[in-house]
Scaffold this active site. Structure first.
Site, PDB file in Angstrom:
ATOM      1  CB  SER A 132     -89.238 -58.494-133.001  1.00 37.51           C
ATOM      2  OG  SER A 132     -88.914 -57.349-133.741  1.00 37.51           O
ATOM      3  N   GLY A 339     -76.255 -31.423-151.880  1.00 38.79           N
ATOM      4  CA  GLY A 339     -77.572 -30.853-151.574  1.00 38.79           C
ATOM      5  C   GLY A 339     -78.651 -31.350-152.516  1.00 38.79           C
ATOM      6  CD  GLU A 362     -90.296 -61.224-146.009  1.00 34.41           C
ATOM      7  OE1 GLU A 362     -89.548 -62.202-145.911  1.00 34.41           O
ATOM      8  OE2 GLU A 362     -91.055 -61.038-146.958  1.00 34.41           O
TER       9      GLU A 362
HETATM   10  C1  LIG Z   1     -94.091 -51.382-144.917  1.00 35.10           C
HETATM   11  C2  LIG Z   1     -94.236 -52.593-144.039  1.00 35.10           C
HETATM   12  C3  LIG Z   1     -94.707 -53.774-144.592  1.00 35.10           C
HETATM   13  C4  LIG Z   1     -94.878 -54.892-143.777  1.00 35.10           C
HETATM   14  N1  LIG Z   1     -95.462 -56.028-144.305  1.00 35.10           N
HETATM   15  C5  LIG Z   1     -95.859 -57.024-143.467  1.00 35.10           C
HETATM   16  C6  LIG Z   1     -96.685 -58.102-143.928  1.00 35.10           C
HETATM   17  O1  LIG Z   1     -97.052 -58.181-145.111  1.00 35.10           O
HETATM   18  N2  LIG Z   1     -97.097 -59.045-143.035  1.00 35.10           N
HETATM   19  C7  LIG Z   1     -96.726 -58.999-141.723  1.00 35.10           C
HETATM   20  O2  LIG Z   1     -97.134 -59.875-140.967  1.00 35.10           O
HETATM   21  N3  LIG Z   1     -95.940 -57.996-141.250  1.00 35.10           N
HETATM   22  C8  LIG Z   1     -95.506 -56.999-142.082  1.00 35.10           C
HETATM   23  N4  LIG Z   1     -94.745 -55.956-141.603  1.00 35.10           N
HETATM   24  C9  LIG Z   1     -94.371 -55.932-140.196  1.00 35.10           C
HETATM   25  C10 LIG Z   1     -92.869 -56.090-139.956  1.00 35.10           C
HETATM   26  O3  LIG Z   1     -92.458 -57.388-140.241  1.00 35.10           O
HETATM   27  C11 LIG Z   1     -92.603 -55.644-138.500  1.00 35.10           C
HETATM   28  O4  LIG Z   1     -92.742 -54.242-138.486  1.00 35.10           O
HETATM   29  C12 LIG Z   1     -91.251 -56.090-138.001  1.00 35.10           C
HETATM   30  O5  LIG Z   1     -91.231 -57.475-137.825  1.00 35.10           O
HETATM   31  C13 LIG Z   1     -90.871 -55.420-136.689  1.00 35.10           C
HETATM   32  O6  LIG Z   1     -91.888 -55.483-135.740  1.00 35.10           O
HETATM   33  P1  LIG Z   1     -92.334 -54.143-134.988  1.00 35.10           P
HETATM   34  O7  LIG Z   1     -92.584 -53.120-136.027  1.00 35.10           O
HETATM   35  O8  LIG Z   1     -93.451 -54.464-134.064  1.00 35.10           O
HETATM   36  O9  LIG Z   1     -91.064 -53.686-134.167  1.00 35.10           O
HETATM   37  P2  LIG Z   1     -90.645 -54.209-132.691  1.00 35.10           P
HETATM   38  O10 LIG Z   1     -90.657 -55.685-132.654  1.00 35.10           O
HETATM   39  O11 LIG Z   1     -91.438 -53.466-131.690  1.00 35.10           O
HETATM   40  O12 LIG Z   1     -89.131 -53.704-132.640  1.00 35.10           O
HETATM   41  C14 LIG Z   1     -88.760 -52.377-132.302  1.00 35.10           C
HETATM   42  C15 LIG Z   1     -87.239 -52.323-132.251  1.00 35.10           C
HETATM   43  O13 LIG Z   1     -86.766 -53.202-131.227  1.00 35.10           O
HETATM   44  C16 LIG Z   1     -85.821 -54.120-131.792  1.00 35.10           C
HETATM   45  N5  LIG Z   1     -85.956 -55.399-131.084  1.00 35.10           N
HETATM   46  C17 LIG Z   1     -87.097 -56.100-130.804  1.00 35.10           C
HETATM   47  N6  LIG Z   1     -86.783 -57.217-130.139  1.00 35.10           N
HETATM   48  C18 LIG Z   1     -85.442 -57.264-130.010  1.00 35.10           C
HETATM   49  C19 LIG Z   1     -84.521 -58.173-129.442  1.00 35.10           C
HETATM   50  N7  LIG Z   1     -84.930 -59.314-128.866  1.00 35.10           N
HETATM   51  N8  LIG Z   1     -83.203 -57.883-129.485  1.00 35.10           N
HETATM   52  C20 LIG Z   1     -82.772 -56.738-130.080  1.00 35.10           C
HETATM   53  N9  LIG Z   1     -83.577 -55.829-130.648  1.00 35.10           N
HETATM   54  C21 LIG Z   1     -84.906 -56.089-130.614  1.00 35.10           C
HETATM   55  C22 LIG Z   1     -86.209 -54.227-133.254  1.00 35.10           C
HETATM   56  O14 LIG Z   1     -85.107 -54.674-134.042  1.00 35.10           O
HETATM   57  C23 LIG Z   1     -86.588 -52.787-133.560  1.00 35.10           C
HETATM   58  O15 LIG Z   1     -85.431 -52.032-133.801  1.00 35.10           O
HETATM   59  C24 LIG Z   1     -94.518 -54.846-142.415  1.00 35.10           C
HETATM   60  C25 LIG Z   1     -94.006 -53.646-141.878  1.00 35.10           C
HETATM   61  C26 LIG Z   1     -93.894 -52.536-142.653  1.00 35.10           C
HETATM   62  C27 LIG Z   1     -93.423 -51.249-142.007  1.00 35.10           C
END
Ligand SMILES: Cc1cc2nc3c(=O)[nH]c(=O)nc-3n(C[C@H](O)[C@H](O)[C@H](O)COP(=O)(O)OP(=O)(O)OC[C@H]3O[C@@H](n4cnc5c(N)ncnc54)[C@H](O)[C@@H]3O)c2cc1C
Length: 391
Positions: A132, A339, A362
């Site tokens: 994020s 179920g 996204e």
């Molecule tokens: C199947 C899949 C396909 C994807 N495809 C792509 C792709 O093609 N290209 C690409 O670049 N990325 C891709 N992603 C990555 C995706 O965009 C990220 O997983 C997403 O942005 C969240 O980042 P993170 O997983 O590191 O979660 P984190 O950022 O670690 O978040 C963990 C939790 O904390 C919450 N959180 C974080 N910061 C805050 C805040 N400031 N306030 C409140 N809540 C917060 C989040 O909402 C989440 O619930 C993909 C992910 C998956 C699983």
């Protein structure tokens, strides 16, 4: 005047995508999900039909379909199978930074390559320690003469294992946070290594990979837009792609709603179809309202882009609400099935697993709320041009 009637052309587009979803995706979707099979045959058919690169303009050999048209198509793909749909839609995400910030030479080379032949591209923003909060990314791009040398690792990259080129975000100024990020086009032969394919809960037909860039040398001309302006490019990209992702979530929700409705009329308990019980009727009624409301938000966010207007707030409204709707409707559809809903032989458990990712990629639903809160509490006084106009 506000008019929600689709033109004949828009209806034809939706029908074409629906036929593709019904005839090519639905019959294999549950098998591809079970085996996590790479759906190259379906992607090739999508390319042949012209729905793999809807966003690419006619000058680069694409159909140049507008954002509302793209959203109509993506809803149908989400209805068919959002796993395959995500892999179909990925070229749009990966090439948006080129469309917005690429030089004419890069557009001719890379956008045209996708329309001349069946090819895929990936969007590489996320890293193990920077999801994020992309300002924490560690991938670097160091300028050496007329080249940049890129080093680092990206995770969760859709179609990453099969991409013919990558749009990659990297730090060109390590100490400048989000103001030190730049974006580049990187061909695989520059030294891109695909480390592993993820084994996912849902959308198992789409490929999600971890990618490493080892001393990847790319021409300085592969820089997209200006140096250190990559964060803005990424945000403008997401403004353009969120309506489509949200449309896909509407498609999942609509599929779950349809399955639940049909099942509720067939399943008899206490001597009547369960649709006769008010508790079930109310779940179906809420599903119907939520699908309708989510679709309207999607259409509004797409139409603003088509009008050349900024849609940051509206695309976050659409993405947040449609994603949460997909999750809620799919979960309630499992409830309607009882179920049987928990059993893989029935269709709705896949939809519930698929829906979950819509709240994550996204921009998570929390991040959408952050955007909505910022845009609501600190509204911009002057209407800024949209990503398209600014490009
Ligand atoms: C199947 C899949 C396909 C994807 N495809 C792509 C792709 O093609 N290209 C690409 O670049 N990325 C891709 N992603 C990555 C995706 O965009 C990220 O997983 C997403 O942005 C969240 O980042 P993170 O997983 O590191 O979660 P984190 O950022 O670690 O978040 C963990 C939790 O904390 C919450 N959180 C974080 N910061 C805050 C805040 N400031 N306030 C409140 N809540 C917060 C989040 O909402 C989440 O619930 C993909 C992910 C998956 C699983």
């Amino acid at each position: 005047m506000v008019d929600f009637t689709l033109t004949d052309e828009q209806r034809a587009l939706r029908e074409m995508a629906h036929d593709f979803a019904a005839n090519e995706m639905r019959p294999v979707a549950w098998d591809y999900d079970r085996d996590s099979t790479w759906p190259e045959d379906i992607l090739r058919k999508a390319w042949e039909l012209g729905i793999l690169n809807t966003h690419i303009g006619e000058e680069y050999g694409g159909p140049g379909i507008d954002f509302l048209g793209g959203a109509l198509i993506e809803e149908e793909l989400g209805w068919g199978c959002s796993g395959i749909g995500t892999s179909i839609a990925c070229n749009g995400l990966a090439t948006a930074p080129i469309v917005i910030g690429g030089s004419e030479e890069l557009k001719r080379e890379y956008l045209s390559s996708l329309t001349e032949d069946f090819k895929l591209a990936s969007f590489c923003l996320t890293e193990p320690d920077a999801g994020s909060d992309v300002s924490g990314m560690r991938t670097t791009a160091v300028k050496k003469g007329d080249k940049y040398v890129i080093n680092g690792s990206k995770c969760f990259i859709t179609n990453g294992g099969y991409a013919d080129f990558y749009t990659v975000y990297a730090k060109t100024d390590k100490d400048a946070g989000h103001r030190g990020i730049s974006a580049f086009v990187v061909p695989p032969e520059a030294g891109v290594v695909v480390d592993k394919k993820e084994d996912k809960m849902g959308q198992r037909a789409s490929n999600t990979a971890t990618i490493t860039f080892n001393e990847c040398e790319v021409p300085a001309d592969n820089l997209l837009g200006e140096e250190n302006k990559g964060f803005k490019l990424a945000m403008m990209t997401l403004d353009r792609t969120r309506p489509g992702v949200a449309a896909m979530a509407v498609g999942i929700a609509r599929a779950a709603f349809e399955f639940a409705t049909d099942y509720s009329k067939e399943r008899v308990q206490f001597g009547v179809p369960i649709a006769m019980h008010q508790a079930i009727q109310f779940m179906i009624a809420d599903m119907a309202t939520d699908v309708e409301a989510a679709r309207l938000l999607v259409w509004k966010s797409a139409v603003l882009l088509d009008q050349g207007r900024r849609n940051t707030l509206e695309s976050s409204h659409a993405k947040r609400f449609a994603a949460d709707t997909a999750m809620k409707v799919a979960t309630d559809a499992v409830q309607v099935y009882g179920g049987y809903g928990f059993i893989k032989e029935y269709p709705v458990e896949k939809l519930m697993r698929d829906a979950k990712i819509m709240q994550l990629y996204e921009g998570t639903s929390q991040i959408q709320r952050l955007v909505i809160a910022r845009e609501t509490l600190l509204p911009r006084r002057v209407e800024e041009p949209a990503a398209t106009a600014a490009a």
